[in-house]
Scaffold this active site. Structure first.
Site, PDB file in Angstrom:
ATOM      1  N   GLN A 281      -7.633  18.810  61.661  1.00  0.00           N
ATOM      2  CA  GLN A 281      -8.001  17.712  60.761  1.00  0.00           C
ATOM      3  C   GLN A 281      -9.437  17.242  60.955  1.00  0.00           C
ATOM      4  O   GLN A 281      -9.833  16.248  60.358  1.00  0.00           O
ATOM      5  CB  GLN A 281      -7.049  16.527  60.972  1.00  0.00           C
ATOM      6  CG  GLN A 281      -5.592  16.828  60.662  1.00  0.00           C
ATOM      7  CD  GLN A 281      -5.336  17.055  59.177  1.00  0.00           C
ATOM      8  OE1 GLN A 281      -6.125  16.671  58.313  1.00  0.00           O
ATOM      9  NE2 GLN A 281      -4.211  17.701  58.859  1.00  0.00           N
TER      10      GLN A 281
ATOM     11  N   LYS B  18      -7.092  24.315  55.342  1.00  0.00           N
ATOM     12  CA  LYS B  18      -7.394  22.883  55.303  1.00  0.00           C
ATOM     13  C   LYS B  18      -8.894  22.644  55.166  1.00  0.00           C
ATOM     14  O   LYS B  18      -9.342  21.513  55.034  1.00  0.00           O
ATOM     15  CB  LYS B  18      -6.897  22.205  56.583  1.00  0.00           C
ATOM     16  CG  LYS B  18      -5.371  22.169  56.701  1.00  0.00           C
ATOM     17  CD  LYS B  18      -4.970  21.404  57.937  1.00  0.00           C
ATOM     18  CE  LYS B  18      -3.576  21.740  58.399  1.00  0.00           C
ATOM     19  NZ  LYS B  18      -2.543  20.991  57.700  1.00  0.00           N
TER      20      LYS B  18
ATOM     21  N   CYS C 221       5.325  16.332  60.491  1.00  0.00           N
ATOM     22  CA  CYS C 221       5.411  17.182  61.697  1.00  0.00           C
ATOM     23  C   CYS C 221       4.979  16.438  62.951  1.00  0.00           C
ATOM     24  O   CYS C 221       4.454  17.030  63.895  1.00  0.00           O
ATOM     25  CB  CYS C 221       4.592  18.463  61.562  1.00  0.00           C
ATOM     26  SG  CYS C 221       5.184  19.548  60.278  1.00  0.00           S
TER      27      CYS C 221
ATOM     28  N   ASP D 113      -7.274  20.502  69.050  1.00  0.00           N
ATOM     29  CA  ASP D 113      -6.668  20.855  67.782  1.00  0.00           C
ATOM     30  C   ASP D 113      -7.591  20.292  66.691  1.00  0.00           C
ATOM     31  O   ASP D 113      -7.643  19.087  66.475  1.00  0.00           O
ATOM     32  CB  ASP D 113      -5.265  20.238  67.708  1.00  0.00           C
ATOM     33  CG  ASP D 113      -4.603  20.434  66.358  1.00  0.00           C
ATOM     34  OD1 ASP D 113      -5.307  20.788  65.382  1.00  0.00           O
ATOM     35  OD2 ASP D 113      -3.385  20.214  66.263  1.00  0.00           O
TER      36      ASP D 113
ATOM     37  N   HIS E 183       0.648  16.970  66.592  1.00  0.00           N
ATOM     38  CA  HIS E 183       1.425  17.719  65.605  1.00  0.00           C
ATOM     39  C   HIS E 183       2.415  18.591  66.385  1.00  0.00           C
ATOM     40  O   HIS E 183       2.110  19.020  67.490  1.00  0.00           O
ATOM     41  CB  HIS E 183       0.453  18.594  64.816  1.00  0.00           C
ATOM     42  CG  HIS E 183       1.024  19.293  63.627  1.00  0.00           C
ATOM     43  ND1 HIS E 183       1.741  20.453  63.735  1.00  0.00           N
ATOM     44  CD2 HIS E 183       0.964  19.004  62.309  1.00  0.00           C
ATOM     45  CE1 HIS E 183       2.094  20.855  62.518  1.00  0.00           C
ATOM     46  NE2 HIS E 183       1.637  19.990  61.635  1.00  0.00           N
TER      47      HIS E 183
HETATM   48  C1  LIG Z   1      -3.293  18.108  63.515  1.00  0.00           C
HETATM   49  C2  LIG Z   1      -2.640  19.370  63.046  1.00  0.00           C
HETATM   50  N1  LIG Z   1      -2.387  20.348  63.924  1.00  0.00           N
HETATM   51  C3  LIG Z   1      -1.833  21.511  63.561  1.00  0.00           C
HETATM   52  C4  LIG Z   1      -1.471  21.764  62.256  1.00  0.00           C
HETATM   53  C5  LIG Z   1      -0.836  23.075  61.915  1.00  0.00           C
HETATM   54  O1  LIG Z   1      -1.625  23.799  61.039  1.00  0.00           O
HETATM   55  P1  LIG Z   1      -1.118  25.176  60.412  1.00  0.00           P
HETATM   56  O2  LIG Z   1       0.261  24.904  59.884  1.00  0.00           O
HETATM   57  O3  LIG Z   1      -2.097  25.471  59.347  1.00  0.00           O
HETATM   58  O4  LIG Z   1      -1.114  26.184  61.502  1.00  0.00           O
HETATM   59  C6  LIG Z   1      -1.710  20.774  61.304  1.00  0.00           C
HETATM   60  C7  LIG Z   1      -1.320  20.988  59.894  1.00  0.00           C
HETATM   61  O5  LIG Z   1      -0.504  20.327  59.303  1.00  0.00           O
HETATM   62  C8  LIG Z   1      -2.305  19.554  61.701  1.00  0.00           C
HETATM   63  O6  LIG Z   1      -2.547  18.587  60.824  1.00  0.00           O
END
Ligand SMILES: Cc1ncc(COP(=O)(O)O)c(C=O)c1O
Lengths: 411, 138
Positions: free
Chosen positions: A208, A231, A369, A205, A128
């Protein structure tokens, strides 16, 4: 088959606990399949938010009065609930942040201060943007080098290439546990073991993964793990960074302010201990308490059952969708969660998403993203349906019907 | 036909649809029917990169009138572009620069021009108005 599991699983009674799911949009029953972006909240979490602002509101860690004590206790209790859930050895290893993005930036900034020019950082091809950009910024600041583990056409990391990238120069490996775009479950235990053999630390990370499977900090032996509250059925604006105490102790503070200090004079300030050293200022108190509530809710669920059920839903969705002419699934790893990303030849994901919306189906379209993944496949984006345990086989059928209708209209 | 009459025309056309899918069916047909920009003109300087769909816009001034051609890789975006061009093409620079494109909201498509939608349409409208402002100043 999904029906058998649905029976054991009693989806209907679970759905009743999520008020947002029962509404109509554009005069159609809402089918919410955008759980990868954010999850809906159970009534217990919504009630806790209301209760906090109605009767419990006070600042924490500061007041001697009743409400302040009570709020502090609840906030710290939430930390312990989360510690228990992720099996972190110590409660001070559980830091409240603003979310996954906040957690990664904290590590990139603070752990980054311990790195020097020429040190290497490894990320992967399926990250991401929030697990790419903070490392690029660190590399710019410190003169470090960023390496990327490539992936194959199925969307699996190529582990041989990862082994080749590792060396004594590697200081940190930051990879996603599960890809938000492809659904791939990465072999993180192996990734961590190999990194440790090279003397590097690992950040996972977990944005998910935590909502889909049991995660155990001690079994994984990762050095950092971060996720977003929203999430995992909790509020927005709050998240968690788990870090091993011995690393957190060595790291300099990220932000300065109230709560993170031991003693302040104009000559010299000394810092508070963990976790407060990394929690400057008044935090999202309601968020933290209610995130604890979300984990209490999850503790009542059968995690193995969830995993099985979600997988069944996604497999059923994939096999039904593949009946549609020209439809391709993007992300076909052997180990996947309940994310189904697809494209249809000749049709733009944006058009499909717009028509699905008008039929009451909430999915996400675009690059999610993860622009490098789109470049890898040479596509402008995908349509992504991401399932949670409150979704049903009937909703999958509604999705498939709506995709068919959209494709017919667009051709 | 004045710019306002053209807007009213479109509003009347859309009045017969009370179902969202019928409305979009019509927009898609508009999108399919309009090969709007020469492939040769789809150059990077005419590209407006939306987050989701891409839009190309070519502007020109002929005999004191604004001329627009545009295209998109997404068919719904293209259909809406067709409507915007129907209203703005051939108008004077002043009329384009000061136009209030209320028909988009009146036919229920406001979301496509919202800043969060990121399909390039809002940027396209801004570019059209900017080019008209420039032409008006010359
Ligand atoms: C794999 C992953 N990393 C990071 C993020 C970023 O999360 P947040 O925007 O809640 O900080 C997301 C969310 O879309 C994600 O799916």
């Amino acid at each position: 088959m999904a029906e058998d599991i649905a029976y054991q699983f009693d989806v209907e009674s679970i759905r009743k606990q999520f008020p947002t799911l029962s509404q109509e949009v554009y005069g159609k029953q809402l089918v919410y399949l955008d759980n990868g972006a954010t999850a809906q909240k159970p009534k217990t979490v919504i009630d806790a938010i209301e209760r906090y602002y109605e009767v419990e509101n006070a600042n924490i860690h500061r007041g001697v009065h009743f409400l302040s004590q009570q709020a502090t206790d609840k906030y710290e209790e939430a930390r312990r609930v989360i510690q228990r859930y992720i099996n972190a050895p110590l409660e001070e290893e559980v830091l409240f942040t603003t979310g996954t993005t906040g957690g990664i930036n904290l590590v990139a900034y603070s752990y980054g201060e311990l790195l020097s020019e020429g040190d290497e950082i490894i990320i992967s091809a399926m990250e991401h943007h929030s697990n790419i950009v903070p490392w690029q910024m660190l590399c710019e600041r410190k003169g470090c080098i960023l390496n990327v583990i490539p992936m194959n056409e199925s969307g699996e990391l190529i582990m041989d290439e990862y082994r080749k990238l590792l060396s004594s120069k590697t200081k940190l490996v930051a990879v996603t546990h599960i890809s938000n775009t492809l659904g791939t479950i990465n072999p993180v235990k192996e990734i961590i073991r190999l990194a440790h053999d090279s003397g590097a630390v690992v950040l996972l990370d977990g944005a998910q993964s935590i909502q889909h499977m049991p995660v155990d900090m001690q079994a994984l032996d990762c050095d950092f793990y971060t996720f977003s509250g929203h999430k995992v059925f909790g509020p927005t604006g709050v998240g968690v960074l788990y870090g091993k105490k011995e690393l957190l102790d060595r790291m300099p503070p990220y932000q300065g302010g109230g709560d993170m200090i031991e003693k302040v004079t104009f000559e010299k300030t000394t810092y508070n201990g963990l976790p407060h050293k990394f929690e400057a200022g008044t935090p999202h108190i309601a968020g933290g308490i209610c995130l604890g509530e979300a984990f209490r809710f999850l503790e009542t669920m059968d995690l193995e059952g969830i995993q099985h059920y979600e997988k069944e839903l996604a497999s059923y969705a994939e096999s039904e969708l593949l009946q549609i002419e020209g439809l391709r699934i993007i992300g076909t790893a052997a180990k996947k969660t309940s994310v189904v990303s697809f494209v249809i030849d000749g049709l733009h994901p944006f058009d499909i998403g717009t028509l699905l919306d008008k039929q009451g189906i909430a999915v996400r379209t675009g690059h999610h993203c993860t622009q490098p993944i789109m470049d890898f496949y040479g596509i402008p984006g995908t349509v992504r349906a991401s399932f949670a345990f409150y979704n049903t086989k009937e909703e999958v059928d509604a999705l498939v019907r709506a995709v068919k209708r959209s494709a017919e209209m667009l051709r | 036909m004045t710019l306002e009459e053209k807007q009213q025309d479109i509003i009347d056309e859309f009045a017969i649809y009370d179902d969202w899918m019928d409305k979009y069916e019509y927009i898609i047909e508009l999108g399919k029917d309009l090969p709007m920009i020469d492939e040769a003109k789809k150059t990077d300087d005419r590209l407006i990169e939306g987050c989701q769909s891409r839009v190309w816009l070519a502007t020109d001034v002929q005999d004191g009138k604004m001329r627009f051609t545009a295209d998109s890789d997404a068919i719904i975006t293209k259909g809406i572009i067709g409507l915007l061009i129907r209203v703005l093409d051939g108008e004077t620079p002043k009329s384009v620069a000061t136009s209030d494109l209320h028909f988009i909201g009146d036919i229920g498509l406001q979301e496509h021009l919202s800043p969060t939608r990121a399909n390039g349409l809002l940027s396209m409208v801004k570019k059209m108005k900017l080019s008209a402002l420039k032409a008006a100043a010359e």
